[in-house]
Design an enzyme around this catalytic site. Structure first.
Site, PDB file in Angstrom:
ATOM      1  N   ARG A  16      54.879  20.267  36.536  1.00  4.23           N
ATOM      2  CA  ARG A  16      55.331  19.246  36.925  1.00  4.23           C
ATOM      3  C   ARG A  16      53.943  18.056  36.873  1.00  4.23           C
ATOM      4  O   ARG A  16      53.973  17.170  35.978  1.00  4.23           O
ATOM      5  CB  ARG A  16      56.194  19.099  38.278  1.00  4.23           C
ATOM      6  N   ASP A  17      53.156  18.159  37.792  1.00  2.00           N
ATOM      7  CA  ASP A  17      52.050  17.321  37.873  1.00  2.00           C
ATOM      8  C   ASP A  17      51.207  17.406  36.904  1.00  2.00           C
ATOM      9  O   ASP A  17      50.321  16.356  36.590  1.00  2.00           O
ATOM     10  CB  ASP A  17      51.420  17.478  39.328  1.00  2.00           C
ATOM     11  N   HIS A 208      48.866  18.209  49.385  1.00  2.00           N
ATOM     12  CA  HIS A 208      48.684  17.914  48.026  1.00  2.00           C
ATOM     13  C   HIS A 208      47.583  17.142  47.597  1.00  2.00           C
ATOM     14  O   HIS A 208      47.394  16.031  47.797  1.00  2.00           O
ATOM     15  CB  HIS A 208      50.052  17.412  47.599  1.00  2.00           C
ATOM     16  N   HIS A 210      44.474  16.068  45.107  1.00  2.00           N
ATOM     17  CA  HIS A 210      43.906  15.898  43.655  1.00  2.00           C
ATOM     18  C   HIS A 210      42.410  16.036  44.085  1.00  2.00           C
ATOM     19  O   HIS A 210      41.897  15.911  45.233  1.00  2.00           O
ATOM     20  CB  HIS A 210      44.210  14.862  43.274  1.00  2.00           C
ATOM     21  N   CYS A 241      48.607  11.370  38.210  1.00  2.00           N
ATOM     22  CA  CYS A 241      49.981  10.836  38.108  1.00  2.00           C
ATOM     23  C   CYS A 241      49.455   9.573  37.234  1.00  2.00           C
ATOM     24  O   CYS A 241      48.452   8.701  37.317  1.00  2.00           O
ATOM     25  CB  CYS A 241      50.091  10.092  39.637  1.00  2.00           C
ATOM     26  N   ASN A 250      44.647  18.041  39.556  1.00  2.00           N
ATOM     27  CA  ASN A 250      44.881  18.556  40.918  1.00  2.00           C
ATOM     28  C   ASN A 250      43.857  19.589  41.246  1.00  2.00           C
ATOM     29  O   ASN A 250      43.011  20.111  40.611  1.00  2.00           O
ATOM     30  CB  ASN A 250      46.283  19.283  41.019  1.00  2.00           C
TER      31      ASN A 250
HETATM   32  P1  HMG Z   1      63.508   1.389  36.854  1.00  3.05           P
HETATM   33  O1  HMG Z   1      63.382   0.932  35.479  1.00  3.05           O
HETATM   34  O2  HMG Z   1      63.027   0.651  37.896  1.00  3.05           O
HETATM   35  O3  HMG Z   1      65.119   1.677  37.018  1.00  3.05           O
HETATM   36  O4  HMG Z   1      63.113   2.702  37.105  1.00  3.05           O
HETATM   37  P2  HMG Z   1      66.614   1.100  36.624  1.00  3.05           P
HETATM   38  O5  HMG Z   1      67.281   1.891  37.637  1.00  3.05           O
HETATM   39  O6  HMG Z   1      66.473  -0.197  36.227  1.00  3.05           O
HETATM   40  O7  HMG Z   1      66.550   1.929  35.221  1.00  3.05           O
HETATM   41  C1  HMG Z   1      66.028   1.572  34.075  1.00  3.05           C
HETATM   42  C2  HMG Z   1      66.472   2.561  33.132  1.00  3.05           C
HETATM   43  O8  HMG Z   1      65.913   3.959  33.242  1.00  3.05           O
HETATM   44  C3  HMG Z   1      67.877   2.815  32.799  1.00  3.05           C
HETATM   45  O9  HMG Z   1      67.919   3.086  31.510  1.00  3.05           O
HETATM   46  C4  HMG Z   1      68.346   3.838  33.825  1.00  3.05           C
HETATM   47  O10 HMG Z   1      69.485   4.390  33.395  1.00  3.05           O
HETATM   48  C5  HMG Z   1      67.292   4.835  33.521  1.00  3.05           C
HETATM   49  P3  HMG Z   1      68.339   1.988  30.176  1.00  3.05           P
HETATM   50  O11 HMG Z   1      69.623   1.459  30.701  1.00  3.05           O
HETATM   51  O12 HMG Z   1      67.241   1.106  30.446  1.00  3.05           O
HETATM   52  O13 HMG Z   1      68.457   2.900  29.127  1.00  3.05           O
HETATM   53  N1  HMG Z   1      67.135   5.830  34.675  1.00  3.05           N
HETATM   54  C6  HMG Z   1      66.926   6.838  34.534  1.00  3.05           C
HETATM   55  N2  HMG Z   1      67.094   7.828  33.354  1.00  3.05           N
HETATM   56  C7  HMG Z   1      66.867   9.113  33.740  1.00  3.05           C
HETATM   57  N3  HMG Z   1      66.902   9.633  34.973  1.00  3.05           N
HETATM   58  C8  HMG Z   1      66.747   8.879  35.940  1.00  3.05           C
HETATM   59  C9  HMG Z   1      66.869   7.391  35.837  1.00  3.05           C
HETATM   60  N4  HMG Z   1      66.680   6.462  36.567  1.00  3.05           N
HETATM   61  C10 HMG Z   1      66.993   5.294  35.912  1.00  3.05           C
HETATM   62  N5  HMG Z   1      66.560   9.247  37.477  1.00  3.05           N
HETATM   63  C11 HMG Z   1      62.427   4.695  38.196  1.00  3.05           C
HETATM   64  C12 HMG Z   1      62.908   3.396  38.235  1.00  3.05           C
HETATM   65  C13 HMG Z   1      62.421   5.443  39.336  1.00  3.05           C
HETATM   66  C14 HMG Z   1      63.849   5.540  37.414  1.00  3.05           C
HETATM   67  C15 HMG Z   1      61.276   4.744  37.165  1.00  3.05           C
HETATM   68  O14 HMG Z   1      60.377   4.124  37.587  1.00  3.05           O
HETATM   69  C16 HMG Z   1      60.695   6.441  37.105  1.00  3.05           C
HETATM   70  O15 HMG Z   1      61.185   7.073  36.464  1.00  3.05           O
HETATM   71  N6  HMG Z   1      59.401   6.403  37.442  1.00  3.05           N
HETATM   72  C17 HMG Z   1      58.739   7.756  37.612  1.00  3.05           C
HETATM   73  C18 HMG Z   1      57.829   8.100  38.331  1.00  3.05           C
HETATM   74  C19 HMG Z   1      57.226   9.157  38.334  1.00  3.05           C
HETATM   75  O16 HMG Z   1      57.610  10.272  37.630  1.00  3.05           O
HETATM   76  N7  HMG Z   1      56.020   9.320  38.709  1.00  3.05           N
HETATM   77  C20 HMG Z   1      55.203  10.526  38.662  1.00  3.05           C
HETATM   78  C21 HMG Z   1      55.616  11.469  39.915  1.00  3.05           C
HETATM   79  S1  HMG Z   1      55.085  10.919  41.327  1.00  3.05           S
HETATM   80  C22 HMG Z   1      53.499  11.678  41.443  1.00  3.05           C
HETATM   81  O17 HMG Z   1      52.952  12.118  40.452  1.00  3.05           O
HETATM   82  C23 HMG Z   1      52.633  11.827  42.921  1.00  3.05           C
HETATM   83  C24 HMG Z   1      52.839  13.219  43.401  1.00  3.05           C
HETATM   84  O18 HMG Z   1      52.334  14.201  42.599  1.00  3.05           O
HETATM   85  C25 HMG Z   1      52.134  13.237  44.860  1.00  3.05           C
HETATM   86  C26 HMG Z   1      50.886  12.725  44.755  1.00  3.05           C
HETATM   87  O19 HMG Z   1      49.822  13.192  44.246  1.00  3.05           O
HETATM   88  O20 HMG Z   1      50.805  11.337  45.259  1.00  3.05           O
HETATM   89  C27 HMG Z   1      54.307  13.813  43.744  1.00  3.05           C
HETATM   90 MG    MG Z   2      50.209  14.530  42.511  1.00  7.39          MG
END
Ligand code: HMG
Ligand code: MG
Length: 301
Positions: A16-17, A208, A210, A241, A250
């Site tokens: 995933r990450d 977690h 990095h 990220c 990581n």
């Molecule tokens: P948004 O654009 O603000 O949301 O995204 P929305 O509700 O306005 O939706 C926009 C479009 O996305 C729509 O589609 C929705 O249907 C679709 P359209 O009508 O434009 O075709 N949509 C989705 N499609 C599939 N699955 C869904 C979904 N939700 C909405 N679940 C949202 C908001 C949160 C969805 C977006 O910002 C997003 O997906 N962000 C991804 C963030 C991410 O994955 N970040 C990386 C992971 S976190 C990380 O790495 C940190 C971690 O490792 C810990 C650390 O190290 O800190 C965990």
């Molecule tokens: Mg991370």
């Protein structure tokens, strides 16, 4: 060194990450073979994918297929991230039973990552958590940027603790505090854990880390000293990220294993099987970023 080897639980977050941060999407069959090989290595938990917007993270747009086709080994928990109810519905339909909600300790990072403030994200997660629990899911709650934020700088421990507390109240079984940009030093991690462990037992805490500046293992040592026994890592230090500038990799699983073995901890990971998982990925994807040493990571920024 402990007299009877103590078990440390490794959470492998590479699929995933790691793969979310590559410039291209790894083919689904390879992801599945990679996760299956990690299962054979005996990880107690593998974070496999995210049910996020495919526009935001196209690298993980095949989350359904990955979760449906992996071979589930008894004793391994297979996690997937969900950002909202849409993600939850997709995850449940794909047969997930362990989910991660991901919040942040600063509004700036929360906005950059998921497009809403901390409060708004927790309101969303309240509904997601109720439905996930009703469906029998185990829940992890992340607190990103728990020590440093790429947008606003150092983060007071109390801010991260408050978000962890609210995630725990929503029903998260485990709270993972994240040094998202790998900038934390041991004193800062100690201050964070000191504050967090005042009210949350160490058994429910994960770190977690990095490894941007090569301090992740020093920070693991602090976490172990505070009694934390669940540690995230990614094969070969993959990952980062896409919404956190300066978070290239990581903590590498292999380096963590060396570190634990040298200190007499038991980890239960079959290193040969781990090597097979890593080789499989590398042979299939020759261009994959390799950040398994702090030097390489520093060079890749
Ligand atoms: P948004 O654009 O603000 O949301 O995204 P929305 O509700 O306005 O939706 C926009 C479009 O996305 C729509 O589609 C929705 O249907 C679709 P359209 O009508 O434009 O075709 N949509 C989705 N499609 C599939 N699955 C869904 C979904 N939700 C909405 N679940 C949202 C908001 C949160 C969805 C977006 O910002 C997003 O997906 N962000 C991804 C963030 C991410 O994955 N970040 C990386 C992971 S976190 C990380 O790495 C940190 C971690 O490792 C810990 C650390 O190290 O800190 C965990
Ligand atoms: Mg991370």
């Amino acid at each position: 060194m402990p007299s009877v080897p103590e078990r440390v639980r490794l959470v492998e977050v590479g699929p995933r990450d790691g793969l979310q941060n590559e410039a291209f999407s790894v083919p689904t069959d390879i992801k599945i073979a990679f996760i299956d090989a990690l299962s054979q290595a005996g990880f107690p938990a593998i974070e496999c994918t995210s049910f996020v917007s495919p526009r935001a993270v196209p690298q993980l747009a095949d989350a359904e297929e990955v979760m449906r086709r992996i071979a589930r080994r008894p004793g391994t928990r297979y996690l997937a991230l969900v950002p909202n109810e849409r993600g939850l519905e997709r995850a449940l339909a794909a047969g997930c039973d362990a989910l991660a909600l991901f919040a942040a300790a600063t509004d700036a990072f929360s906005q950059a990552n998921i497009g809403v403030s901390i409060d708004e994200s927790l309101q969303r997660y309240a509904t997601v958590a109720v439905r996930a629990k009703a469906a029998g899911c185990w829940l992890r709650g992340y607190v990103s940027v728990a020590v440093h934020c790429p947008y606003t700088g150092p983060v007071e421990p109390q801010r991260a603790v408050e978000v962890a507390r609210r995630l725990a109240e929503l029903g998260c079984d485990e709270l993972a505090v994240a040094d998202t940009i790998g900038k934390a030093v041991p004193d800062e991690v100690a201050r964070l854990l000191e504050a967090l462990l005042r009210w949350l037992p160490a058994e429910r805490v994960a770190v977690h880390l990095h490894d941007t500046t090569g301090r992740a293992l020093d920070n693991v040592a602090v976490a172990l000293a505070y009694g934390v026994r669940t540690i995230d890592a990614a094969v070969a230090g993959l990952g980062g990220c896409p919404f956190a500038p300066g978070a290239p990799g990581n903590l590498a699983t292999e380096r963590l294993l060396d570190f634990l073995e040298a200190r007499g901890y038991d980890h239960g990971i079959d290193r040969r099987a781990l090597e097979r998982a890593r080789t499989l990925l590398w042979e299939a994807i020759p261009g994959l970023a390799r950040t398994d040493s702090p030097t390489a990571q520093l060079g890749s920024q």
